[in-house]
Design an enzyme around this catalytic site. Structure first.
Site, PDB file in Angstrom:
ATOM      1  N   THR A 300       5.630 -15.973  -7.915  1.00 25.04           N
ATOM      2  CA  THR A 300       5.999 -15.175  -9.034  1.00 25.04           C
ATOM      3  C   THR A 300       7.037 -16.144  -9.746  1.00 25.04           C
ATOM      4  O   THR A 300       7.050 -16.187 -10.842  1.00 25.04           O
ATOM      5  CB  THR A 300       6.541 -14.025  -8.612  1.00 25.04           C
ATOM      6  OG1 THR A 300       5.514 -13.073  -8.100  1.00 25.04           O
ATOM      7  CG2 THR A 300       6.927 -13.181  -9.937  1.00 25.04           C
ATOM      8  N   GLN A 330       0.855 -10.677 -10.408  1.00 29.67           N
ATOM      9  CA  GLN A 330       2.211 -11.218 -11.184  1.00 29.67           C
ATOM     10  C   GLN A 330       1.642 -12.576 -11.792  1.00 29.67           C
ATOM     11  O   GLN A 330       1.105 -13.500 -11.312  1.00 29.67           O
ATOM     12  CB  GLN A 330       2.968 -11.597  -9.807  1.00 29.67           C
ATOM     13  CG  GLN A 330       3.825 -10.361  -9.110  1.00 29.67           C
ATOM     14  CD  GLN A 330       2.846  -9.982  -7.899  1.00 29.67           C
ATOM     15  OE1 GLN A 330       1.658 -10.485  -7.929  1.00 29.67           O
ATOM     16  NE2 GLN A 330       3.592  -9.540  -6.926  1.00 29.67           N
ATOM     17  N   GLN A 352       1.360  -8.048 -15.445  1.00 28.80           N
ATOM     18  CA  GLN A 352       2.249  -7.643 -14.320  1.00 28.80           C
ATOM     19  C   GLN A 352       3.608  -8.479 -14.302  1.00 28.80           C
ATOM     20  O   GLN A 352       2.955  -9.613 -14.437  1.00 28.80           O
ATOM     21  CB  GLN A 352       1.562  -7.566 -13.035  1.00 28.80           C
ATOM     22  CG  GLN A 352       2.462  -7.274 -11.830  1.00 28.80           C
ATOM     23  CD  GLN A 352       1.746  -6.887 -10.410  1.00 28.80           C
ATOM     24  OE1 GLN A 352       0.532  -6.679 -10.467  1.00 28.80           O
ATOM     25  NE2 GLN A 352       2.379  -6.939  -9.368  1.00 28.80           N
ATOM     26  N   ASP A 353       4.604  -8.206 -14.229  1.00 27.22           N
ATOM     27  CA  ASP A 353       5.766  -8.878 -14.170  1.00 27.22           C
ATOM     28  C   ASP A 353       5.933 -10.194 -15.482  1.00 27.22           C
ATOM     29  O   ASP A 353       5.968 -11.203 -15.486  1.00 27.22           O
ATOM     30  CB  ASP A 353       5.663  -9.988 -12.896  1.00 27.22           C
ATOM     31  CG  ASP A 353       5.920  -8.998 -11.695  1.00 27.22           C
ATOM     32  OD1 ASP A 353       6.103  -7.767 -12.014  1.00 27.22           O
ATOM     33  OD2 ASP A 353       5.792  -9.771 -10.684  1.00 27.22           O
ATOM     34  N   ASP A 374       5.566  -3.231 -13.511  1.00 29.23           N
ATOM     35  CA  ASP A 374       7.162  -4.108 -13.319  1.00 29.23           C
ATOM     36  C   ASP A 374       7.294  -5.015 -14.354  1.00 29.23           C
ATOM     37  O   ASP A 374       7.696  -6.022 -14.214  1.00 29.23           O
ATOM     38  CB  ASP A 374       7.092  -4.340 -11.915  1.00 29.23           C
ATOM     39  CG  ASP A 374       6.918  -3.558 -10.723  1.00 29.23           C
ATOM     40  OD1 ASP A 374       7.026  -2.512 -10.922  1.00 29.23           O
ATOM     41  OD2 ASP A 374       6.299  -4.003  -9.953  1.00 29.23           O
ATOM     42  N   ARG A 442      10.918   1.581 -11.144  1.00 27.02           N
ATOM     43  CA  ARG A 442      10.922   1.693  -9.627  1.00 27.02           C
ATOM     44  C   ARG A 442      11.783   0.809  -8.863  1.00 27.02           C
ATOM     45  O   ARG A 442      11.935  -0.153  -9.447  1.00 27.02           O
ATOM     46  CB  ARG A 442       9.437   1.694  -9.195  1.00 27.02           C
ATOM     47  CG  ARG A 442       8.760   0.438  -9.252  1.00 27.02           C
ATOM     48  CD  ARG A 442       7.299   0.633  -8.550  1.00 27.02           C
ATOM     49  NE  ARG A 442       6.803  -0.804  -8.679  1.00 27.02           N
ATOM     50  CZ  ARG A 442       5.656  -0.991  -7.741  1.00 27.02           C
ATOM     51  NH1 ARG A 442       5.322  -0.351  -6.910  1.00 27.02           N
ATOM     52  NH2 ARG A 442       5.018  -2.368  -7.999  1.00 27.02           N
ATOM     53  N   TRP A 444      12.928  -2.114  -6.815  1.00 33.67           N
ATOM     54  CA  TRP A 444      12.333  -3.242  -6.188  1.00 33.67           C
ATOM     55  C   TRP A 444      13.096  -3.551  -4.867  1.00 33.67           C
ATOM     56  O   TRP A 444      12.768  -3.802  -3.851  1.00 33.67           O
ATOM     57  CB  TRP A 444      12.169  -4.201  -7.274  1.00 33.67           C
ATOM     58  CG  TRP A 444      11.712  -5.626  -6.648  1.00 33.67           C
ATOM     59  CD1 TRP A 444      10.852  -5.830  -5.500  1.00 33.67           C
ATOM     60  CD2 TRP A 444      12.034  -6.935  -7.281  1.00 33.67           C
ATOM     61  NE1 TRP A 444      10.537  -6.994  -5.468  1.00 33.67           N
ATOM     62  CE2 TRP A 444      11.390  -7.962  -6.216  1.00 33.67           C
ATOM     63  CE3 TRP A 444      12.740  -7.347  -8.189  1.00 33.67           C
ATOM     64  CZ2 TRP A 444      11.378  -9.180  -6.576  1.00 33.67           C
ATOM     65  CZ3 TRP A 444      12.717  -8.813  -8.369  1.00 33.67           C
ATOM     66  CH2 TRP A 444      12.227  -9.700  -7.589  1.00 33.67           C
TER      67      TRP A 444
END
Length: 535
Positions: A300, A330, A352-353, A374, A442, A444
Site C-alpha cells: 500500500t 489498495q 480504495q485507499d 477507507d 472505521r 484501522w
C-alpha cells in the site's frame, strides 16, 4: 602474626568500602525513585524504568534529558533493525512483494532516524527544550513508521515479518514511553501563543508573504523556477525529472509549474527535497496518474502515484490519480509524510485507499477526494477544511468508508479533523446509493481518532454513522466525534453506541481546529493556503 595482619588489613578495607557501598546504594535508590516517578503513566513502565536507570546522575536530569536518553536508545535499535533488513535483502531469496516491503522498511527506518535526530537536537536546545508539540509530532511519526513497515508484509510470507517484528515492537514501546514523557513537559506559554497567532489576512503566521502570493496568483502570473510540459515547451517533460533536478535541503520555496496535460508516471519527493511547490493549471487539467496496486504485488505504501516526504511541500490546482480500480483493492493516488504540508484546490481520485495521510502535520483546503473503501487513511495530524468528500460506487459486496485513521498509541498527537466539508455521493454512486452502505469511518488501529464538525453530511451516510473494523476491536479506545453537522445524514440519534463515540461540546470540538490541532497559524500563512484558524 601474619594472619592477624592480613585480617586487620581486610577489616580496614571493608570499613573503607562500606561508605562507598552505602553511597552507591543511596544513589541507586534515589535514581530508582526518580525513574519510577518519571515513568508513572507510561504504557510500559518497567521498560521505562530500566531505560532511565542507565542514565548517569538521573536525579539531576530534566525531563528533556530523560527523553533524549530514551530516544538515543531507540536510535541504536532502529539502526540494528535497518541492518537486519539490509542483511535479509542481500542474502535471502525474495519475491517481488517481499523486496518491496523491505525497501519500504529501509526508507522508513531512515526517516525515523532523521526524526529522532531532530527531536534530540530540539530538546537539547535552550530555545526549544520546551517545544513538546514538536517532540510529540516527530515521535508520533517515528512510531507510525514502525507499524507501516510491518503493514507491508500483510500480503506476503510472514517468515520475514516474524524475523523483524520483535525489534520493531520494542522500538514502538520505547517511543510510546518517550511520547508519554513528552506530554509531561510544561510548554512555553508565550511561544505557544505566538504559534497560534493569526495574521490580518486570515493566514497563519508561519506562512510567508511570498507563499501566500503564490497560492493566490494565477498560474500565468507566477515566475516558476522550472516548467514541466508534455509538449516540450518547458524544461522538462516529466514531473519526476523536475523533482530530481530541484535543489536539496532548500530553505526557500522552489516552484515547479506543471502545465496542463496528463502525466502518467510515479513521482517521489524524497526527504531531502524540502520546500517544493507544485502548481498546475487546475483540477482535471493538470493530472498526475498511475495504477500501482497491491494486487500487482506493491505494498500500500509503495502503490502511491505521488509520494511526498520532503517537508514544507505545497500543491495547488492539480489532480492526483490512481486508476487501478475498485477490484485491485489498495491503490493510493497520493501519500504524504511531509511535515507542514498544504494542498489547495487539488483533487485526489481513486477507489480504495485514495489519500494516504501517512504522518506529521498536513492541511487540505477546497480539495475534492474520491474513493470507496477507507479512502482517506493514515496517521497524520491532518485537517480538511472546505473540502468535498465523494464516495464512489464500489465493487459488489463492498461498503464505502470515508476514513480509516491509524493512531496506535493514546499519546500520539494525530487524527483526522474534517471541518466545514461536504460528505456526499459521486455521480456514479448517487443513482444506486441504496444498494451500498456508506460510513464516516472505521478504526484501522487501536486508538483511531476522527472528528467531523460543522459539515454537510448527505443521506448517503448510514444512520449508524460509523462501522466496526472487526468485532469489538478498538470500540472503547477509539475517539470518534461529531459537532454541529447538517444535512440528511447528520442526525446523531441513531448513531453507534460505542464507548469511544461521542457528540462533542463546543470546547471539545475546538481542540480539532487548525490552530489547536496542527498549530496552523504558525505555518499555514507561509504556504498562502486560505484557512479558518478556529471554529
Amino acid at each position: 602474626m601474619g594472619r592477624f595482619t592480613n585480617f586487620l588489613c581486610l577489616a580496614m578495607a571493608a570499613l573503607l568500602f562500606l561508605p562507598l557501598c552505602f553511597s552507591r546504594s543511596l544513589i541507586e535508590e534515589q535514581n530508582f525513585k526518580v525513574a519510577n516517578s518519571a515513568c508513572d503513566g507510561t504504557l510500559y513502565p518497567e521498560l521505562c524504568v530500566s531505560t532511565l536507570s542507565t542514565l548517569p546522575n538521573l536525579a539531576k536530569k530534566s525531563l528533556p534529558d530523560m527523553i533524549c536518553h530514551t530516544v538515543e536508545t531507540v536510535e541504536k535499535d532502529v539502526e540494528q533493525s535497518s541492518s537486519s533488513c539490509n542483511s535479509i535483502y542481500r542474502k535471502r531469496k525474495l519475491d517481488f512483494r517481499q523486496r518491496v516491503a523491505l525497501a519500504d522498511c529501509k526508507e522508513l527506518f531512515s526517516d525515523t532516524l532523521a526524526e529522532l535526530n531532530i527531536t534530540v537536537k530540539d530538546l537539547r536546545s535552550v530555545i526549544n527544550s520546551n517545544r513538546s508539540d514538536e517532540a510529540l509530532t516527530l515521535l508520533s511519526a517515528a512510531m507510525t513508521n514502525q507499524y507501516t513497515c510491518l503493514d507491508g508484509f500483510a500480503y506476503s510470507n510472514h517468515s520475514i515479518r516474524h524475523f523483524i517484528e520483535g525489534g520493531l515492537y520494542n522500538i514502538s514501546k520505547l517511543l510510546s514511553n518517550s511520547l508519554a514523557l513528552a506530554h509531561k513537559i510544561t510548554p512555553n506559554k508565550t511561544k505557544s501563543a505566538e504559534v497560534y497567532e493569526q495574521g490580518k489576512d486570515g493566514f497563519p503566521k508561519w506562512m510567508s508573504a511570498g507563499d501566500r502570493r503564490l497560492l493566490q496568483t494565477t498560474a500565468s502570473g507566477i515566475k516558476a523556477d522550472v516548467v514541466v510540459a508534455k509538449d516540450g515547451s518547458g524544461k522538462y517533460t516529466t514531473v519526476s525529472a523536475a523533482v530530481a533536478a530541484a535543489p536539496s535541503s532548500s530553505k526557500s520555496r522552489y516552484v515547479i509549474y506543471i502545465k496542463a496535460g496528463t502525466y502518467n508516471e510515479v513521482v517521489d519527493v524524497p526527504k531531502g527535497k524540502t520546500n517544493l511547490m507544485f502548481i498546475g493549471d487546475g483540477i482535471g487539467k493538470t493530472v498526475i496518474t498511475g495504477n500501482r496496486n497491491v494486487k500487482d504485488g506493491w505494498t500500500t505504501f509503495r502503490s502511491a502515484t505521488v509520494a511526498v516526504v520532503g517537508n514544507g511541500f505545497i500543491a495547488r490546482d492539480i489532480t492526483f490519480q490512481n486508476t487501478a480500480g475498485a477490484s485491485k483493492h489498495q491503490a493510493v493516488a497520493l501519500r504524504v509524510g511531509s511535515d507542514l504540508s498544504a494542498f489547495y484546490r487539488c483533487s485526489f481520485v481513486g477507489y480504495q485507499d485514495t489519500l494516504y495521510v501517512h504522518s506529521l502535520r498536513q492541511f487540505y483546503r477546497e480539495c475534492d477526494i474520491y474513493g470507496t473503501v477507507d479512502f482517506i487513511f493514515g496517521n497524520a495530524a491532518v485537517v480538511f477544511q472546505s473540502c468535498n468528500l465523494y464516495a464512489r460506487r464500489p465493487d459488489a459486496g463492498q461498503k464505502n468508508i470515508y476514513t480509516a485513521q491509524g493512531r496506535e498509541d493514546p499519546n500520539q498527537n494525530t487524527g483526522i479533523s474534517i471541518q466545514n466539508c461536504k460528505l456526499s455521493a459521486s455521480s456514479d454512486l448517487a443513482a444506486v446509493k441504496s444498494s451500498f452502505k456508506t460510513y464516516l469511518g472505521r478504526p484501522w488501529k487501536q486508538y483511531s481518532r476522527t472528528v467531523v464538525m460543522q459539515s454537510q453530511i448527505d443521506d448517503v451516510v448510514d444512520p449508524a454513522g460509523w462501522l466496526e473494523w472487526s468485532g469489538n476491536f478498538a470500540l472503547s479506545t477509539l475517539f470518534y466525534g461529531e459537532y454541529l453537522n447538517r444535512g440528511a445524514g447528520a442526525g446523531t440519534s441513531s448513531r453507534v453506541k460505542w464507548p469511544g463515540y461521542r457528540v462533542l461540546s463546543a470546547s471539545a470540538a475546538s481542540q480539532f481546529t487548525v490552530d489547536n490541532f496542527i498549530g496552523g497559524s504558525n505555518w499555514l500563512p507561509a504556504t498562502g493556503v486560505p484557512f479558518s484558524a478556529g471554529m
